[in-house]
Scaffold this motif. Structure first.
Motif, PDB file in Angstrom:
ATOM      1  N   LEU A 162       1.651 -12.392  -6.336  1.00  0.00           N
ATOM      2  CA  LEU A 162       2.173 -13.607  -6.960  1.00  0.00           C
ATOM      3  C   LEU A 162       1.845 -14.847  -6.140  1.00  0.00           C
ATOM      4  CD1 LEU A 162       5.717 -12.215  -7.849  1.00  0.00           C
ATOM      5  CD2 LEU A 162       3.724 -12.391  -9.377  1.00  0.00           C
ATOM      6  N   GLY A 163       2.073 -14.775  -4.840  1.00  0.00           N
ATOM      7  CA  GLY A 163       1.880 -15.915  -3.955  1.00  0.00           C
ATOM      8  C   GLY A 163       2.518 -15.623  -2.608  1.00  0.00           C
ATOM      9  N   HIS A 164       3.106 -16.660  -2.010  1.00  0.00           N
ATOM     10  CA  HIS A 164       3.692 -16.530  -0.673  1.00  0.00           C
ATOM     11  C   HIS A 164       5.023 -17.266  -0.606  1.00  0.00           C
ATOM     12  CE1 HIS A 164      -0.595 -15.758  -0.078  1.00  0.00           C
ATOM     13  NE2 HIS A 164      -0.182 -14.917   0.836  1.00  0.00           N
ATOM     14  N   ALA A 215       8.753  -7.607  -4.565  1.00  0.00           N
ATOM     15  CA  ALA A 215       8.450  -6.772  -3.401  1.00  0.00           C
ATOM     16  C   ALA A 215       7.779  -7.708  -2.394  1.00  0.00           C
ATOM     17  CB  ALA A 215       7.531  -5.619  -3.786  1.00  0.00           C
ATOM     18  N   PHE A 216       7.759  -7.317  -1.147  1.00  0.00           N
ATOM     19  CA  PHE A 216       7.237  -8.183  -0.095  1.00  0.00           C
ATOM     20  C   PHE A 216       6.197  -7.445   0.730  1.00  0.00           C
ATOM     21  CE2 PHE A 216      11.502  -9.351  -1.220  1.00  0.00           C
ATOM     22  CZ  PHE A 216      11.430 -10.718  -1.379  1.00  0.00           C
ATOM     23  N   SER A 217       5.268  -8.203   1.261  1.00  0.00           N
ATOM     24  CA  SER A 217       4.218  -7.654   2.107  1.00  0.00           C
ATOM     25  C   SER A 217       3.830  -8.718   3.126  1.00  0.00           C
ATOM     26  CB  SER A 217       3.011  -7.281   1.228  1.00  0.00           C
ATOM     27  OG  SER A 217       1.999  -6.694   2.007  1.00  0.00           O
ATOM     28  N   SER A 218       2.921  -8.372   4.009  1.00  0.00           N
ATOM     29  CA  SER A 218       2.386  -9.324   4.979  1.00  0.00           C
ATOM     30  C   SER A 218       0.927  -9.587   4.653  1.00  0.00           C
ATOM     31  CB  SER A 218       2.484  -8.771   6.399  1.00  0.00           C
ATOM     32  OG  SER A 218       3.827  -8.616   6.757  1.00  0.00           O
ATOM     33  N   THR A 240       0.799  -1.220   0.000  1.00  0.00           N
ATOM     34  CA  THR A 240       0.000   0.000   0.000  1.00  0.00           C
ATOM     35  C   THR A 240       0.832   1.271   0.000  1.00  0.00           C
ATOM     36  OG1 THR A 240      -0.157  -0.093   2.401  1.00  0.00           O
ATOM     37  CG2 THR A 240      -1.950  -1.099   1.156  1.00  0.00           C
ATOM     38  N   THR A 241       2.125   1.179   0.277  1.00  0.00           N
ATOM     39  CA  THR A 241       2.925   2.398   0.382  1.00  0.00           C
ATOM     40  C   THR A 241       3.952   2.567  -0.733  1.00  0.00           C
ATOM     41  OG1 THR A 241       4.516   1.305   1.831  1.00  0.00           O
ATOM     42  CG2 THR A 241       2.708   2.490   2.893  1.00  0.00           C
ATOM     43  N   LYS A 242       4.327   1.504  -1.409  1.00  0.00           N
ATOM     44  CA  LYS A 242       5.363   1.586  -2.439  1.00  0.00           C
ATOM     45  C   LYS A 242       4.793   2.155  -3.743  1.00  0.00           C
ATOM     46  CE  LYS A 242       8.701  -0.947  -5.097  1.00  0.00           C
ATOM     47  NZ  LYS A 242       9.392  -2.137  -5.410  1.00  0.00           N
ATOM     48  N   GLU A 243       5.573   2.987  -4.378  1.00  0.00           N
ATOM     49  CA  GLU A 243       5.247   3.470  -5.722  1.00  0.00           C
ATOM     50  C   GLU A 243       5.885   2.504  -6.710  1.00  0.00           C
ATOM     51  OE1 GLU A 243       3.520   6.106  -7.148  1.00  0.00           O
ATOM     52  OE2 GLU A 243       2.680   6.410  -5.162  1.00  0.00           O
ATOM     53  N   CYS A 301       5.009  -8.654  -7.405  1.00  0.00           N
ATOM     54  CA  CYS A 301       5.880  -8.241  -8.500  1.00  0.00           C
ATOM     55  C   CYS A 301       6.502  -6.904  -8.127  1.00  0.00           C
ATOM     56  CB  CYS A 301       5.069  -8.122  -9.794  1.00  0.00           C
ATOM     57  SG  CYS A 301       6.022  -7.397 -11.152  1.00  0.00           S
ATOM     58  N   GLY A 302       7.799  -6.805  -8.239  1.00  0.00           N
ATOM     59  CA  GLY A 302       8.492  -5.576  -7.870  1.00  0.00           C
ATOM     60  C   GLY A 302       8.230  -4.412  -8.801  1.00  0.00           C
TER      61      GLY A 302
END
Length: 161
Positions: A130-132, A107-110, A26-29, A123-124
């Protein structure tokens, strides 16, 4: 006693939603930016649900499970190179699995949809789901399992020239 219990519950619920829990999703451009209507027009229904709404395809439904030839798996939304066939393995889970990604491609998230925290892979370049990632991959390599929705990927065979 009842008022104290209600107060404690209210504090717990309020403390669970904080700015500190904002994640990269939610924060990355991202380099690739499109409106929801543009994504819907460009992606199939399944690709849209997986990549843009973090849905999960049915296990054993992706033809990419059987791909073994040399090449690269790219994001179905933006073409970002994500995984190479040489790092793919059969995890038995029903989804394409890899022990590592192309460097700097993710890119990574929770994700807490199942009631516990999982590491989500994005996807960066476009932020598509994509998945986990899990810690039950091949121990002789990275020990990681990138469990990826085949609908989030396209396969590009290695140029034979």
């Amino acid at each position: 006693m009842k008022k104290i219990s209600i107060l404690i519950l209210a504090i717990v619920f309020i403390s669970c939603k904080s700015e500190a829990q904002q994640d990269e999703k939610t924060t990355k451009e991202y380099k690739v930016q499109k409106t929801e209507s543009e994504w819907k027009a460009e992606l199939t229904d399944l690709e849209y649900r997986v990549l843009r709404k973090a849905d999960t395809e049915r296990p054993f439904s992706s033809p990419l499970n059987d791909v073994k030839e040399p090449g690269v798996f790219v994001c179905a939304a933006c073409g970002n190179e994500l995984y190479e066939t040489e790092h793919k393995f059969d995890s038995g889970t029903g989804w394409p699995s890899f022990d590592r990604a192309v460097e700097n491609s993710l890119a990574f998230s929770s994700d807490r949809k199942l009631g516990y925290e999982r590491s989500e892979l994005l996807c960066g370049d476009c932020g598509g789901h994509l998945g986990h990632i899990f810690d039950d991959g091949p121990q002789e390599t990275t020990g990681k399992r990138h469990c990826i929705n085949g609908a989030a990927l396209e396969f590009r065979p290695k140029d034979k020239s």
